[in-house]
Design an enzyme around this catalytic site. Structure first.
Site, short mmCIF file in Angstrom:
data_model
loop_
_atom_site.label_atom_id
_atom_site.label_comp_id
_atom_site.label_asym_id
_atom_site.label_seq_id
_atom_site.Cartn_x
_atom_site.Cartn_y
_atom_site.Cartn_z
N HIS A 1 41.00 100.88 21.24
CA HIS A 1 42.13 101.56 20.60
C HIS A 1 41.74 102.95 20.10
O HIS A 1 42.42 103.94 20.39
CB HIS A 1 42.63 100.71 19.44
CG HIS A 1 43.81 101.28 18.73
ND1 HIS A 1 45.12 100.98 19.06
CD2 HIS A 1 43.90 102.15 17.67
CE1 HIS A 1 45.95 101.63 18.27
NE2 HIS A 1 45.23 102.35 17.41
N GLU A 2 40.66 103.01 19.36
CA GLU A 2 40.25 104.30 18.79
C GLU A 2 39.76 105.27 19.86
O GLU A 2 39.93 106.48 19.73
CB GLU A 2 39.16 104.09 17.73
CG GLU A 2 39.59 103.24 16.54
CD GLU A 2 40.83 103.77 15.84
OE1 GLU A 2 41.08 105.01 15.91
OE2 GLU A 2 41.56 102.98 15.23
N HIS B 1 42.67 107.28 21.12
CA HIS B 1 42.95 108.44 20.27
C HIS B 1 41.91 109.55 20.50
O HIS B 1 42.25 110.73 20.63
CB HIS B 1 42.90 108.04 18.79
CG HIS B 1 44.01 107.13 18.37
ND1 HIS B 1 45.34 107.38 18.61
CD2 HIS B 1 43.98 105.95 17.67
CE1 HIS B 1 46.09 106.41 18.10
NE2 HIS B 1 45.28 105.53 17.53
#
Length: 450
Positions: A22-23, A26
């Site tokens: 997920h990170e 980003h």
């Protein structure tokens, strides 16, 4: 204790993978958008490992493995030097900010596709959805479903195992009826129409199949021992795995349920248990230990588990797919999980699904531990499911989540000016309170299940 440590380790592994994915979404898009990334952290709190790349980004693995974050250069957070203002997140066009924020959930969806694709390439062994029994006066009984029916389709959608069936059932919540295509015991194709008007999942941890009145087929329980717990009354009496229970106190025992009832009524009472061990008959004396049940009643416990008869070979299906077909199936399955997740959120809001069915970190940990125990294919399936749920959850329009940021940026895109800082701050406070309340409720559900 060993089970707790196994579940905890599996939970940390699963969450670590999904948070990193997920990170990284980003992080990768932020770099592509020209934003300076100051820190990439997996976990919160005190750093355990820290290192830097050539662009000055700090990478951290922190002590508390319950999330992560990407810290970007931002004038709203700290002072930025004049020569780096063009690298600050807040100075990027709103389209790029939307891309950076949306990249986290999108990375989770892409990971689910890859995990499911790998699962299909490795080969998926599943139990065909054969009906074991049908509850009297239930919705499925009224619809004509019979024991030994093999469910082929739910509302014209093919199903291959009980997970497919349960997902299809949940997708039908709120409908008036549901049609099952089945093969009956004689091999004929039949159609069963179920009236599901006003059907709800309003009981905690009751699966859709059971709620409708279906008990999936399972091999019969035998009187042979598959497990003798260490330190149990059974081990002290000399019982071994493979022993066959014949009688208790001279009275023949015909079913496992009958044996359980005798044991539960005999706490701290010596029992003469006749067993068959290989070709010999042996009599052992066992004293069931006293155990207090959740409702406060006392009962005897021997510490054994039964073996099951073998599965019929035609009830087990193993499916292998090539790389291209596997990825296509991965995309299709991921999309089904995304739409189902949004459907379930809607059903929670309308009351079709009880909030008692929400799970928190403890429930996820138990699921992670079980999936790791079953092997790589099961673990990949679990990771894909949780990854989709994580992506969908982060898209909810709560200001503390990615979805809340996206909501603000979309409003800015439409209005041609940003939402005021005062409004954003208020939204973050309300969002944090709602998220905390939801987390506490899920934890309470977890504790109730223990």
């Amino acid at each position: 204790m060993l089970e707790f440590l196994w579940n905890l380790g599996s939970f940390i592994l699963a969450l670590g993978i999904l948070v990193t994915v997920h990170e990284y979404g980003h992080f990768w898009v932020a770099r592509k958008a020209g934003v300076k990334v100051l820190r990439f952290s997996v976990g919160f709190g005190k750093p355990i490992f820290t290192w830097y790349d050539k662009l000055g980004t700090e990478y951290v693995i922190a002590l508390i493995p319950l999330g992560g974050y990407v810290k970007m250069l931002d004038e709203r957070v700290e002072e930025v030097a004049e020569h780096e203002r063009h690298l600050a997140f807040n100075n990027k066009p709103v389209s790029k900010r939307i891309a950076v924020v949306a990249a986290g959930p999108m990375a989770n969806f892409l990971f689910a596709i890859v995990a499911l694709g790998a699962m299909y390439m490795l080969g998926v062994q599943s139990i065909k959805p054969v009906v074991g029994s049908v509850a009297e006066q239930s919705r499925v009984a009224q619809g004509g479903l019979q024991p030994h029916d093999l469910i082929l389709e739910v509302n014209e959608k093919s199903v291959h195992d009980w997970q497919d069936v349960m997902f299809a059932f949940m997708s039908s919540l709120g409908e008036n009826d549901m049609t099952l295509k089945v093969t009956d015991e004689s091999g004929r194709i039949q159609y069963r129409r179920l009236d599901i008007q006003n059907w709800k999942l309003d009981q905690q941890d009751v699966p859709p199949t059971e709620s409708l009145g279906i008990t999936p087929f399972r091999p019969a329980i035998t009187l042979n021992l598959a497990l003798v717990s260490k330190g149990s009354a059974a081990e002290k009496a000399g019982l071994l795995v493979g022993d066959q229970i014949l009688a208790v106190n001279g009275a023949p025992v015909s079913t496992w349920q009958e044996l359980v009832a005798l044991i539960q009524q005999s706490a701290n009472i010596p029992l003469a248990i006749d067993i068959k061990r290989q070709s010999q008959q042996v009599t052992l004396t066992a004293i069931p230990a006293l155990q207090v049940a959740d409702n406060g009643t006392e009962q005897g416990v021997l510490g054994v588990a039964p073996a099951l008869e073998n599965w019929p070979t035609n009830y087990i299906e193993t499916r292998h797919f090539g790389p291209l077909d596997s990825m296509v199936l991965g995309v299709k399955k991921t999309w089904e999980l995304i739409t189902l997740s949004f459907d379930m959120i809607g059903n929670l809001l309308t009351g079709q699904v009880s909030v008692k069915n929400l799970s928190g970190p403890v429930g996820i940990a138990v699921g992670a531990g079980a999936s790791v125990s079953y092997g790589l294919v099961a673990f990949l399936s679990f990771l894909a499911l949780i990854s989709v749920n994580l992506g969908v959850f982060n898209l909810l329009p709560l200001p503390v989540l990615d979805g809340g940021h996206l909501m603000y940026y979309i409003i800015e895109l439409i209005r041609k000016k940003p939402v005021s800082e005062k409004t954003q701050e208020l939204g973050f406070k309300v969002g944090a309170m709602l998220l905390l309340a939801l987390t506490c409720f899920a934890l309470m559900n977890d504790v109730a299940r223990l």
